[in-house]
Motif scaffolding. Structure first.
Motif, PDB file in Angstrom:
ATOM      1  N   ALA A 349      -3.375  20.044 118.069  1.00  0.00           N
ATOM      2  CA  ALA A 349      -2.203  19.667 117.289  1.00  0.00           C
ATOM      3  C   ALA A 349      -1.225  18.893 118.160  1.00  0.00           C
ATOM      4  CB  ALA A 349      -1.525  20.907 116.717  1.00  0.00           C
ATOM      5  N   TRP A 350      -0.837  17.705 117.718  1.00  0.00           N
ATOM      6  CA  TRP A 350       0.174  16.923 118.416  1.00  0.00           C
ATOM      7  C   TRP A 350       1.554  17.448 118.040  1.00  0.00           C
ATOM      8  CZ3 TRP A 350      -0.983  12.874 121.762  1.00  0.00           C
ATOM      9  CH2 TRP A 350      -2.322  12.480 121.797  1.00  0.00           C
ATOM     10  N   ALA A 352       5.023  17.878 116.479  1.00  0.00           N
ATOM     11  CA  ALA A 352       5.501  17.337 115.204  1.00  0.00           C
ATOM     12  C   ALA A 352       6.511  16.217 115.409  1.00  0.00           C
ATOM     13  CB  ALA A 352       6.122  18.462 114.378  1.00  0.00           C
ATOM     14  N   LEU A 355       4.579  13.007 116.187  1.00  0.00           N
ATOM     15  CA  LEU A 355       3.874  12.545 114.986  1.00  0.00           C
ATOM     16  C   LEU A 355       4.841  11.924 113.989  1.00  0.00           C
ATOM     17  CD1 LEU A 355       1.310  15.444 114.384  1.00  0.00           C
ATOM     18  CD2 LEU A 355       0.801  13.090 115.089  1.00  0.00           C
ATOM     19  N   GLY A 356       6.043  12.458 113.927  1.00  0.00           N
ATOM     20  CA  GLY A 356       7.035  11.922 112.999  1.00  0.00           C
ATOM     21  C   GLY A 356       7.496  10.531 113.371  1.00  0.00           C
ATOM     22  N   SER A 358       5.457   8.320 114.820  1.00  0.00           N
ATOM     23  CA  SER A 358       4.256   7.513 115.048  1.00  0.00           C
ATOM     24  C   SER A 358       4.337   6.140 114.393  1.00  0.00           C
ATOM     25  CB  SER A 358       3.020   8.255 114.532  1.00  0.00           C
ATOM     26  OG  SER A 358       3.139   8.508 113.132  1.00  0.00           O
ATOM     27  N   SER A 359       5.029   6.026 113.273  1.00  0.00           N
ATOM     28  CA  SER A 359       5.097   4.739 112.574  1.00  0.00           C
ATOM     29  C   SER A 359       5.798   3.674 113.411  1.00  0.00           C
ATOM     30  CB  SER A 359       5.820   4.898 111.240  1.00  0.00           C
ATOM     31  OG  SER A 359       7.141   5.372 111.441  1.00  0.00           O
ATOM     32  N   ASP A 362       2.634   2.719 115.709  1.00  0.00           N
ATOM     33  CA  ASP A 362       1.329   2.498 115.082  1.00  0.00           C
ATOM     34  C   ASP A 362       1.195   1.099 114.495  1.00  0.00           C
ATOM     35  OD1 ASP A 362       0.346   4.925 115.778  1.00  0.00           O
ATOM     36  OD2 ASP A 362       0.550   5.850 113.808  1.00  0.00           O
ATOM     37  N   PHE A 463      -3.189   9.013 122.016  1.00  0.00           N
ATOM     38  CA  PHE A 463      -2.397   9.155 120.791  1.00  0.00           C
ATOM     39  C   PHE A 463      -2.638   7.977 119.843  1.00  0.00           C
ATOM     40  CE2 PHE A 463       1.448   8.342 118.301  1.00  0.00           C
ATOM     41  CZ  PHE A 463       1.639   9.581 117.694  1.00  0.00           C
ATOM     42  N   ARG A 466      -5.886   8.340 117.976  1.00  0.00           N
ATOM     43  CA  ARG A 466      -6.128   9.715 117.519  1.00  0.00           C
ATOM     44  C   ARG A 466      -6.883   9.772 116.195  1.00  0.00           C
ATOM     45  NH1 ARG A 466      -1.295   7.856 116.361  1.00  0.00           N
ATOM     46  NH2 ARG A 466      -0.316   8.265 114.318  1.00  0.00           N
ATOM     47  N   THR A 467      -6.812   8.731 115.374  1.00  0.00           N
ATOM     48  CA  THR A 467      -7.429   8.797 114.039  1.00  0.00           C
ATOM     49  C   THR A 467      -8.570   7.804 113.867  1.00  0.00           C
ATOM     50  OG1 THR A 467      -5.852   7.173 113.168  1.00  0.00           O
ATOM     51  CG2 THR A 467      -5.263   9.507 112.999  1.00  0.00           C
TER      52      THR A 467
END
Length: 567
Positions: A349-350, A352, A355-356, A358-359, A362, A463, A466-467
Motif C-alpha cells: 500500500a502506498w 494515501a 496517492l492523492g 499522483s495526478s 502522472d 511509483f 505502479r499500475t
C-alpha cells in the motif's frame, strides 16, 4: 609523452614511411591479419556480423597482399576456439618496422577503416580492442583520428587546368553567386564544401597523397574520385547533426533538433567519432538546462545534445520538484527518514497522501513517455539518413533520454542497413520494460558497449510505473537485464544515487563510474569518485600475456578479452 604528441609524431612519421605491407615480412603480415581475425571472433560472435567480418578481412588481405589466405582467416574469425592473441602479438613485436612500438598498426587499421568513405562502428571497436591488446592508451585512437582530420582539413591544393576550365564553364551557365560557388567546387572536391570546422577545403589530386604519404590505403583517396569517398565519410550536407531537419512529422513531435555541446577543448568541430547526449527533463527554460548535466563529458571532441519537446520536459521537471517535496513531507509526517522512503514504497500500500497527489505527476509523465518514444523513432531516422555522414555514434541518456535511445535502437532494429552506426549506447535510469527478448534485439546493432545503469532504490520510478503492465518483466531503470552472452552491461548505481531526481546532479560521477570519459581535471579537483566505490571490473588488472597488461574497464572490448582468457 602526452598521447596527443605521440599520435602526432606517428602521423608525421607515416608521411615518409613506405606502405606497411612492404615493410612487414610475410610472417608479420599474416600475424597482423590473424590478430584482427581473432579479435573479430572475440568481439562479434553473433552470425549477424558474419558479412562484416568477411568484408573486414577481405580489406585487410587486399591491403597486405594476402588474398589467398582469406579462407583461413575467415575460419579463424568464426571458429569455436580462436587463436590466442598473444601469439600474434609476440610475432609482430619481432618485426623491425615495429621496434619502436605497435602504434603504427593502430594507425594503419584506422586509415584502412575509413578508406572507403564509411567508418563503421564495428571497425572502431576493433581498433580500440587491438589498441587495448597492445597495452596502449585508448586516447591514442582519438588523437590519431584528430590528426587525420587535421591533415585532410589543412590541405588546399591549387586547381588543375582542367578544373579551372570546368569551373569557368559552370560559372557561365549560372550567373548567381550561389551556383557559381558550387561550380568552382564541383570537380574533385566540391562535395566537401559543406564540411564544417575547416573541412571545406577540396581534397583532390596528388596533394592528398602527399599528406598521407605513400600508403596504399589512401591511394584511391588521392584521386579526383577520392573526394566522393571523403564526402561520404563526413556527409555532403555539412558533417554536422545541427543541420538535420525532420522530413516528416512523427506522431505529436513539436521540437527536435541537435545543438553542439561544448567540449572545453580547442580540437576543432569535426571528428571521426561523435557523441549524442539526451537529457531526461528540464529544470528551467534556459539552454543551460540541457548543457549543465553534461558539461564535463569528454567522450568525443564532437558532441551534440538533443533538444526535444522542451515545454513538456519543463512541465515534468516542475511536477517532479513539487511531487518530491510533498513526498518528503509525507515521509516526515509518518516518522520515516527520507532515505528509508524506498522501503515504504516497496510496500503493498502506498501512502494515501502521495496517492492523492499522483495526478500532479502522472499526466506530464505519461505525456513525456509517449513523446519520448516518438522522438526515439525520429532519432533513428536521423541516424539512418546519415546526416552526420558515415561515422560511428555514441548515444548517452538518462531517464526519458535513455527511453529515447531505447526506442531509437528498437526502431533501427526493424530497418535495413542498421548495423555499424551506433558504437556505444549508455542508458541510465531507463523508464522502459526489461524484457530480455526486446533488449537482445537492440543489443545486436550496437557495435561496442550497451549499458543498463539502474538504481534499486529509485522509489519515484517505482511509483510512476505502479499500475503499468511492464511490471511483468520489471523496469530497466530498477533492475538488471538478462541478455544472451552477457552482451548488456548491468551497472548498479544504488551506492551513487538515492533516486531518480539525483541523475542530473550526479551525472559526471555516474559517467566516470560507468567508464565514460569526463574532464579528469574536474574529477581530481572535486574528488567526485574514489577507486573504493568503483566496480571490481574497473579496478582489477588482468595479465593478457608476458609483455602485455590490460587494464579492465567494464566494456565489450575487455569482456571479449576476458572471454578469450577464459578459453
Amino acid at each position: 609523452m602526452d598521447p596527443h604528441d605521440i599520435a602526432s609524431q606517428h602521423i608525421k612519421d607515416s608521411l615518409t614511411t613506405k606502405n606497411l605491407a612492404e615493410c612487414l615480412t610475410s610472417t608479420g603480415r599474416f600475424s597482423y591479419c590473424a590478430l584482427c581475425a581473432t579479435s573479430l571472433n572475440c568481439l562479434y560472435k553473433d552470425p549477424i556480423h558474419r558479412d562484416f567480418k568477411l568484408d573486414c578481412l577481405r580489406s585487410l588481405c587486399n591491403h597486405l597482399k594476402l588474398i589467398l589466405q582469406l579462407p583461413t582467416l575467415e575460419e579463424m574469425a568464426n571458429c569455436e576456439s580462436p587463436l590466442d592473441v598473444k601469439v600474434c602479438v609476440k610475432t609482430l613485436k619481432k618485426e623491425e618496422v615495429l621496434n619502436e612500438g605497435m602504434m603504427i598498426i593502430v594507425q594503419d587499421l584506422l586509415l584502412l577503416a575509413i578508406s572507403n568513405g564509411t567508418y563503421d562502428a564495428r571497425w572502431r571497436v576493433l581498433i580500440l580492442y587491438v589498441t587495448r591488446v597492445f597495452d596502449l592508451d585508448l586516447n591514442i585512437v582519438d588523437n590519431f583520428e584528430l590528426n587525420v582530420v587535421n591533415c585532410l582539413s589543412n590541405f588546399k591544393p591549387k586547381p588543375t587546368e582542367e578544373e579551372q576550365a570546368d569551373a569557368a564553364r559552370r560559372t557561365r551557365v549560372s550567373r548567381t553567386k550561389r551556383f557559381a560557388m558550387i561550380g568552382l567546387a564541383s570537380v574533385g572536391g566540391g562535395i566537401l564544401m559543406g564540411l564544417t570546422g575547416g573541412l571545406a577545403a577540396p581534397l583532390i589530386g596528388t596533394g592528398l597523397t602527399s599528406i598521407i604519404g605513400s600508403s596504399a590505403i589512401f591511394g584511391a583517396i588521392g584521386t579526383i574520385g577520392g573526394s566522393a569517398i571523403i564526402g561520404s565519410l563526413f556527409g555532403v550536407a555539412g558533417a554536422s547533426l545541427t543541420g538535420y531537419k525532420m522530413q516528416r512529422r512523427v506522431g505529436d513531435i513539436e521540437e527536435f533538433e541537435f545543438n553542439k555541446l561544448p567540449t572545453g577543448t580547442q580540437t576543432g568541430d569535426v571528428h571521426l567519432h561523435i557523441t549524442v547526449v539526451i537529457s531526461g527533463w528540464l529544470s528551467d527554460e534556459k539552454e543551460s538546462s540541457y548543457i549543465q548535466p553534461w558539461q564535463y563529458l569528454r567522450d568525443s571532441p564532437e558532441q551534440y545534445y538533443l533538444r526535444y519537446e522542451s515545454s513538456y520536459l519543463l512541465e515534468l521537471g516542475k511536477a517532479m520538484d513539487y511531487f518530491l517535496s510533498f513526498a518528503v513531507s509525507v515521509a516526515l509526517q509518518e516518522s520515516l527518514k527520507y532515505t528509508a522512503l524506498s522501503g515504504l514504497m516497496a510496500a503493498i500500500a502506498w501512502p494515501a497522501g502521495i496517492l492523492g497527489l499522483s495526478s500532479v505527476i502522472d499526466n506530464p509523465w505519461g505525456v513525456c513517455c509517449r513523446r519520448s518514444a516518438q522522438v526515439g523513432k525520429e532519432l533513428a531516422n536521423a541516424l539512418l539518413s546519415h546526416s552526420h555522414g558515415n561515422r560511428p555514434v555514441t548515444l548517452i541518456g538518462y531517464s526519458l533520454g535513455a527511453r529515447v535511445i531505447y526506442y531509437c535502437l528498437r526502431e533501427m532494429s526493424q530497418r535495413e542497413k542498421c548495423h555499424g552506426i551506433v558504437q556505444d549506447a549508455i542508458l541510465i535510469g531507463t523508464p522502459c520494460n526489461r524484457n530480455p527478448s526486446d533488449w537482445n534485439k537492440i543489443s545486436q546493432l550496437v557495435a561496442g558497449r550497451i549499458v543498463n545503469a539502474y538504481c534499486r532504490s529509485d522509489w519515484l520510478l517505482k511509483f510512476l510505473y505502479r499500475t503499468l503492465s511492464m511490471q511483468a518483466h520489471g523496469v530497466a531503470g530498477l533492475e538488471a537485464i538478462k541478455s544472451e552472452g552477457d552482451r548488456i552491461e548491468n551497472i548498479d548505481l544504488t551506492n551513487i544515487v538515492s533516486g531518480h531526481s539525483d541523475y542530473p546532479q550526479k551525472l559526471t560521477e555516474i559517467l566516470m563510474y560507468i567508464g565514460v570519459n569526463v574532464d579528469n581535471s574536474i574529477v581530481v579537483k572535486n574528488k567526485l569518485i574514489s577507486t573504493q566505490s568503483m566496480p571490481e571490473a574497473m579496478c582489477e588488472t588482468l595479465s593478457l600475456n608476458d609483455e602485455c597488461e590490460v587494464k579492465r574497464s567494464k566494456s565489450v572490448i575487455d569482456l571479449a578479452i576476458i572471454d578469450k582468457k577464459g578459453q
